[in-house]
Design a protein around this motif. Structure first.
Motif, short mmCIF file in Angstrom:
data_model
loop_
_atom_site.label_atom_id
_atom_site.label_comp_id
_atom_site.label_asym_id
_atom_site.label_seq_id
_atom_site.Cartn_x
_atom_site.Cartn_y
_atom_site.Cartn_z
N PHE A 17 95.21 78.72 70.10
CA PHE A 17 95.38 79.78 68.76
C PHE A 17 96.58 79.71 68.03
O PHE A 17 97.77 79.96 68.54
CB PHE A 17 94.82 81.39 69.10
N ILE A 18 96.32 79.88 66.87
CA ILE A 18 97.53 79.73 65.65
C ILE A 18 97.62 81.50 65.52
O ILE A 18 97.23 81.94 64.96
CB ILE A 18 97.53 78.95 64.72
N LEU A 19 98.93 82.04 66.05
CA LEU A 19 99.06 83.51 65.79
C LEU A 19 101.07 83.50 64.34
O LEU A 19 101.57 82.60 64.70
CB LEU A 19 99.42 83.97 67.24
N GLY A 20 100.01 84.07 64.07
CA GLY A 20 101.20 84.63 62.81
C GLY A 20 102.32 85.92 63.55
O GLY A 20 101.78 86.23 64.84
N ALA A 21 103.30 86.31 62.39
CA ALA A 21 103.76 87.65 62.87
C ALA A 21 102.96 88.79 62.52
O ALA A 21 102.51 88.91 62.40
CB ALA A 21 105.57 87.16 61.88
N GLY A 22 103.79 89.76 62.97
CA GLY A 22 103.33 91.31 63.22
C GLY A 22 102.22 91.78 61.78
O GLY A 22 101.45 92.63 62.49
N ASN A 23 102.75 91.28 60.83
CA ASN A 23 102.75 91.39 59.88
C ASN A 23 102.21 90.51 58.95
O ASN A 23 102.30 91.07 57.61
CB ASN A 23 103.65 92.60 59.36
N ASP A 24 101.52 89.75 59.60
CA ASP A 24 100.31 88.35 59.44
C ASP A 24 99.07 89.07 58.95
O ASP A 24 98.56 90.26 59.77
CB ASP A 24 100.14 87.72 59.93
N SER A 25 98.84 88.78 57.15
CA SER A 25 97.72 90.04 56.71
C SER A 25 96.51 89.21 57.52
O SER A 25 94.70 89.76 57.39
CB SER A 25 97.53 89.57 55.25
N GLU A 26 96.84 88.02 57.96
CA GLU A 26 95.30 87.33 59.32
C GLU A 26 94.97 87.04 60.39
O GLU A 26 96.17 87.51 61.10
CB GLU A 26 95.38 85.60 58.27
N GLU A 27 94.27 87.95 60.49
CA GLU A 27 93.35 88.43 62.00
C GLU A 27 93.46 87.33 62.70
O GLU A 27 91.88 86.55 61.66
CB GLU A 27 92.77 90.00 61.72
N VAL A 28 93.03 86.81 64.04
CA VAL A 28 92.50 86.34 64.62
C VAL A 28 91.88 86.51 65.44
O VAL A 28 91.48 87.20 66.12
CB VAL A 28 93.65 85.46 64.94
N GLU A 29 90.45 85.83 65.62
CA GLU A 29 89.40 86.34 66.64
C GLU A 29 89.85 85.23 67.91
O GLU A 29 88.95 84.52 68.13
CB GLU A 29 87.92 85.66 65.86
N MET A 30 89.84 86.63 68.50
CA MET A 30 90.40 85.83 70.73
C MET A 30 88.84 86.31 70.94
O MET A 30 88.56 87.48 71.47
CB MET A 30 90.84 86.78 70.77
#
Length: 82
Positions: A17-30
Motif C-alpha cells: 500500500f502506498i501511504l501519504g503524509a498524515g494530511n494527505d487528502s486521499e484515503e487508502v482503503e486498507m
C-alpha cells in the motif's frame, strides 16, 4: 510517498500500500485485495541492493580524525557524480 507491506490475517496474502503524509487528502482503503478482510498487519519489507560490479568500482572507505580522539568514516559509492 512510502510503500508499506501488509499481511492479511485471514488468508495470509501480502500486499503493498502506498501511504501519504498524515494530511494527505486521499484515503487508502486498507482491505485485503484477495479475500476482502479488513484485518491486516504490517510486515517488515525485504530490501535488495547491489554495489560494485566491474573491477575497480568497489565502494571506498576513508576515515579521518574529527574532534579529540574521535574518528569519522566516509563511504564513497561508485557511480556518476551529481
Amino acid at each position: 510517498m512510502p510503500i508499506y507491506e501488509f499481511k492479511c490475517v485471514q488468508c495470509g496474502d501480502i500486499q503493498e500500500f502506498i501511504l501519504g503524509a498524515g494530511n494527505d487528502s486521499e484515503e487508502v482503503e486498507m482491505k485485503c485485495k484477495a479475500c476482502g478482510c479488513e484485518t491486516l498487519e504490517r510486515v517488515i519489507s525485504r530490501v535488495g541492493c547491489c554495489m560494485g560490479g566491474e573491477k575497480g568500482t568497489e565502494p571506498q572507505v576513508s576515515s579521518k580524525t574529527c574532534g579529540s580522539g574521535n574518528t569519522c568514516a566516509t563511504i564513497d559509492l561508485p557511480g556518476p557524480s551529481r
